[in-house]
Motif scaffolding. Sequence first.
Motif, PDB file in Angstrom:
ATOM      1  N   ASP A  90       4.013 -48.027 -12.179  1.00  0.00           N
ATOM      2  CA  ASP A  90       2.556 -48.201 -12.147  1.00  0.00           C
ATOM      3  C   ASP A  90       1.945 -47.518 -10.928  1.00  0.00           C
ATOM      4  O   ASP A  90       0.890 -46.881 -11.021  1.00  0.00           O
ATOM      5  N   VAL A  91       2.606 -47.655  -9.784  1.00  0.00           N
ATOM      6  CA  VAL A  91       2.074 -47.078  -8.553  1.00  0.00           C
ATOM      7  C   VAL A  91       2.124 -45.554  -8.598  1.00  0.00           C
ATOM      8  O   VAL A  91       1.166 -44.879  -8.194  1.00  0.00           O
ATOM      9  N   VAL A  92       3.216 -45.001  -9.081  1.00  0.00           N
ATOM     10  CA  VAL A  92       3.319 -43.550  -9.181  1.00  0.00           C
ATOM     11  C   VAL A  92       2.237 -43.011 -10.120  1.00  0.00           C
ATOM     12  O   VAL A  92       1.645 -41.956  -9.876  1.00  0.00           O
ATOM     13  N   ALA A  93       1.944 -43.758 -11.181  1.00  0.00           N
ATOM     14  CA  ALA A  93       0.974 -43.305 -12.181  1.00  0.00           C
ATOM     15  C   ALA A  93      -0.444 -43.223 -11.619  1.00  0.00           C
ATOM     16  O   ALA A  93      -1.211 -42.323 -11.994  1.00  0.00           O
ATOM     17  N   ASP A  94      -0.808 -44.141 -10.720  1.00  0.00           N
ATOM     18  CA  ASP A  94      -2.200 -44.146 -10.243  1.00  0.00           C
ATOM     19  C   ASP A  94      -2.294 -44.013  -8.724  1.00  0.00           C
ATOM     20  O   ASP A  94      -3.252 -44.463  -8.106  1.00  0.00           O
ATOM     21  N   PHE A  95      -1.292 -43.361  -8.119  1.00  0.00           N
ATOM     22  CA  PHE A  95      -1.254 -43.269  -6.654  1.00  0.00           C
ATOM     23  C   PHE A  95      -2.446 -42.506  -6.103  1.00  0.00           C
ATOM     24  O   PHE A  95      -2.782 -41.418  -6.567  1.00  0.00           O
ATOM     25  N   GLN A  96      -3.087 -43.081  -5.106  1.00  0.00           N
ATOM     26  CA  GLN A  96      -4.129 -42.419  -4.341  1.00  0.00           C
ATOM     27  C   GLN A  96      -3.924 -42.755  -2.871  1.00  0.00           C
ATOM     28  O   GLN A  96      -3.548 -43.877  -2.530  1.00  0.00           O
ATOM     29  N   MET A  97      -4.192 -41.784  -2.016  1.00  0.00           N
ATOM     30  CA  MET A  97      -4.086 -42.040  -0.586  1.00  0.00           C
ATOM     31  C   MET A  97      -5.167 -43.032  -0.169  1.00  0.00           C
ATOM     32  O   MET A  97      -6.242 -43.092  -0.782  1.00  0.00           O
ATOM     33  N   PRO A  98      -4.927 -43.817   0.883  1.00  0.00           N
ATOM     34  CA  PRO A  98      -5.915 -44.820   1.291  1.00  0.00           C
ATOM     35  C   PRO A  98      -7.241 -44.227   1.744  1.00  0.00           C
ATOM     36  O   PRO A  98      -8.257 -44.917   1.770  1.00  0.00           O
ATOM     37  N   GLY A  99      -7.246 -42.936   2.088  1.00  0.00           N
ATOM     38  CA  GLY A  99      -8.489 -42.298   2.505  1.00  0.00           C
ATOM     39  C   GLY A  99      -9.294 -41.710   1.363  1.00  0.00           C
ATOM     40  O   GLY A  99     -10.276 -41.000   1.597  1.00  0.00           O
ATOM     41  N   SER A 100      -8.899 -42.017   0.127  1.00  0.00           N
ATOM     42  CA  SER A 100      -9.579 -41.411  -1.024  1.00  0.00           C
ATOM     43  C   SER A 100     -11.051 -41.799  -1.116  1.00  0.00           C
ATOM     44  O   SER A 100     -11.825 -41.135  -1.805  1.00  0.00           O
ATOM     45  N   GLY A 101     -11.453 -42.851  -0.415  1.00  0.00           N
ATOM     46  CA  GLY A 101     -12.849 -43.252  -0.424  1.00  0.00           C
ATOM     47  C   GLY A 101     -13.713 -42.511   0.576  1.00  0.00           C
ATOM     48  O   GLY A 101     -14.930 -42.735   0.641  1.00  0.00           O
ATOM     49  N   ILE A 102     -13.114 -41.613   1.363  1.00  0.00           N
ATOM     50  CA  ILE A 102     -13.878 -40.831   2.339  1.00  0.00           C
ATOM     51  C   ILE A 102     -14.877 -39.935   1.613  1.00  0.00           C
ATOM     52  O   ILE A 102     -14.545 -39.333   0.590  1.00  0.00           O
ATOM     53  N   ASP A 103     -16.071 -39.857   2.137  1.00  0.00           N
ATOM     54  CA  ASP A 103     -17.094 -39.006   1.528  1.00  0.00           C
ATOM     55  C   ASP A 103     -16.596 -37.564   1.456  1.00  0.00           C
ATOM     56  O   ASP A 103     -16.161 -36.996   2.460  1.00  0.00           O
ATOM     57  N   GLY A 104     -16.635 -36.977   0.262  1.00  0.00           N
ATOM     58  CA  GLY A 104     -16.174 -35.603   0.089  1.00  0.00           C
ATOM     59  C   GLY A 104     -14.668 -35.455   0.079  1.00  0.00           C
ATOM     60  O   GLY A 104     -14.150 -34.350   0.287  1.00  0.00           O
ATOM     61  N   PHE A 105     -13.945 -36.553  -0.196  1.00  0.00           N
ATOM     62  CA  PHE A 105     -12.489 -36.514  -0.109  1.00  0.00           C
ATOM     63  C   PHE A 105     -11.875 -35.494  -1.066  1.00  0.00           C
ATOM     64  O   PHE A 105     -10.927 -34.786  -0.706  1.00  0.00           O
ATOM     65  N   ALA A 106     -12.393 -35.406  -2.290  1.00  0.00           N
ATOM     66  CA  ALA A 106     -11.815 -34.478  -3.268  1.00  0.00           C
ATOM     67  C   ALA A 106     -11.881 -33.045  -2.751  1.00  0.00           C
ATOM     68  O   ALA A 106     -10.893 -32.296  -2.814  1.00  0.00           O
ATOM     69  N   ARG A 107     -13.037 -32.667  -2.229  1.00  0.00           N
ATOM     70  CA  ARG A 107     -13.199 -31.309  -1.701  1.00  0.00           C
ATOM     71  C   ARG A 107     -12.300 -31.080  -0.492  1.00  0.00           C
ATOM     72  O   ARG A 107     -11.644 -30.039  -0.381  1.00  0.00           O
ATOM     73  N   LYS A 108     -12.243 -32.048   0.382  1.00  0.00           N
ATOM     74  CA  LYS A 108     -11.401 -31.931   1.575  1.00  0.00           C
ATOM     75  C   LYS A 108      -9.921 -31.858   1.205  1.00  0.00           C
ATOM     76  O   LYS A 108      -9.150 -31.090   1.792  1.00  0.00           O
ATOM     77  N   SER A 109      -9.495 -32.656   0.222  1.00  0.00           N
ATOM     78  CA  SER A 109      -8.085 -32.671  -0.158  1.00  0.00           C
ATOM     79  C   SER A 109      -7.664 -31.354  -0.800  1.00  0.00           C
ATOM     80  O   SER A 109      -6.519 -30.917  -0.642  1.00  0.00           O
ATOM     81  N   VAL A 110      -8.597 -30.696  -1.501  1.00  0.00           N
ATOM     82  CA  VAL A 110      -8.287 -29.379  -2.072  1.00  0.00           C
ATOM     83  C   VAL A 110      -8.062 -28.373  -0.951  1.00  0.00           C
ATOM     84  O   VAL A 110      -7.109 -27.577  -0.985  1.00  0.00           O
ATOM     85  N   ALA A 111      -8.929 -28.385   0.045  1.00  0.00           N
ATOM     86  CA  ALA A 111      -8.769 -27.471   1.181  1.00  0.00           C
ATOM     87  C   ALA A 111      -7.445 -27.727   1.899  1.00  0.00           C
ATOM     88  O   ALA A 111      -6.740 -26.784   2.287  1.00  0.00           O
ATOM     89  N   ILE A 112      -7.109 -28.997   2.062  1.00  0.00           N
ATOM     90  CA  ILE A 112      -5.856 -29.374   2.721  1.00  0.00           C
ATOM     91  C   ILE A 112      -4.660 -28.911   1.894  1.00  0.00           C
ATOM     92  O   ILE A 112      -3.662 -28.416   2.436  1.00  0.00           O
ATOM     93  N   ALA A 113      -4.755 -29.041   0.573  1.00  0.00           N
ATOM     94  CA  ALA A 113      -3.668 -28.605  -0.307  1.00  0.00           C
ATOM     95  C   ALA A 113      -3.521 -27.088  -0.292  1.00  0.00           C
ATOM     96  O   ALA A 113      -2.407 -26.557  -0.266  1.00  0.00           O
ATOM     97  N   LEU A 114      -4.638 -26.376  -0.318  1.00  0.00           N
ATOM     98  CA  LEU A 114      -4.596 -24.908  -0.293  1.00  0.00           C
ATOM     99  C   LEU A 114      -3.940 -24.399   0.983  1.00  0.00           C
ATOM    100  O   LEU A 114      -3.283 -23.346   0.985  1.00  0.00           O
TER     101      LEU A 114
END
Length: 313
Positions: A221-245
């Motif tokens: 269950d955890v692997v299926a819906d894992f999110q980092m605890p900072g996922s609620g940070i404003d603009g997290f999706a955009r920031k995480s893409v930059a970090i991944a790139l």
Amino acid sequence: MTVSTTLSQTALLVELEPVVARNLDRHLSLAKEWFPHEYVPWSEGRTFDGPLGGEAWSPTDSTIPDVARTALIVNLLTEDNLPSYHHEIATLFGRDGAWGTWVHRWTAEEGRHGVAIRDYLTVTRAVDPVALERARMTHMSEGYTNAHGDEVLHSLAYVSFQELATRISHRNTGKATGDPACEALLARVAADENLHMVFYRNLLAAAFELAPSQAMRAVADVVADFQMPGSGIDGFARKSVAIALAGIYDLRQHRDEVLQPVLRQWDVFNVTGLNADGEAAREQLATQLADLDRAASRFEEKRDARAARQALR
């Protein structure tokens, strides 16, 4: 002794408490005392604008790459939510006995991380302090809620992965800054995170012996819906893409350097004594790993193509 019946959350806490006590003793024997102030280059600091009449922050104040700044901000804002994390685990694990001792010790150790990173960022003028403070206020005002806040094994599975993910993120962020002082600081923080991961990983290993099907379901269950605890940070999706790139933390690292090592330690694909739901959870887990592998490969292909295009410009 392995049980075939489903254990209540209270029973799990009681049965695992001796394991907590042993691993708490182990942790205390390995944890090294360190002091945040020793990792901050205080001589580089100077007064900011405001009541004391210093100089306003400028992006040219630091040579740290933009993506490293982004990662540092995400890492710090994640650490800032410690009061919410403490509330969640204290509510679930309790404040008494070995569980309570661990909750408070973990919180005390984690508290150093935000202090040290913020002091470094402020002294070296690596990020805009006004924007950082506003982001902190926004993020902490939202708080944090554990997706599995009333489930002991799900929570143990989550932090086993999350602590290792945080360790990798900190280490890679330090390297991305190009600043030896920052790299040393984040390596020190990452060492704490690794010990925390081992503590939680050992508890869930014991849970696999105690209640293998419940543990397997929790992991899947955890692997299926894992999110980092900072996922609620404003603009997290955009920031995480930059970090991944930038290769600081991406899907491949999540699968191969976080999930796989922990799952291998638990030997999940050789666990015996599973009921029908436990077997289904294990099959689900295998499918999830395969899906992540394909998704990671697609992301790597797109990242390589993007890099090739940029090289031609």
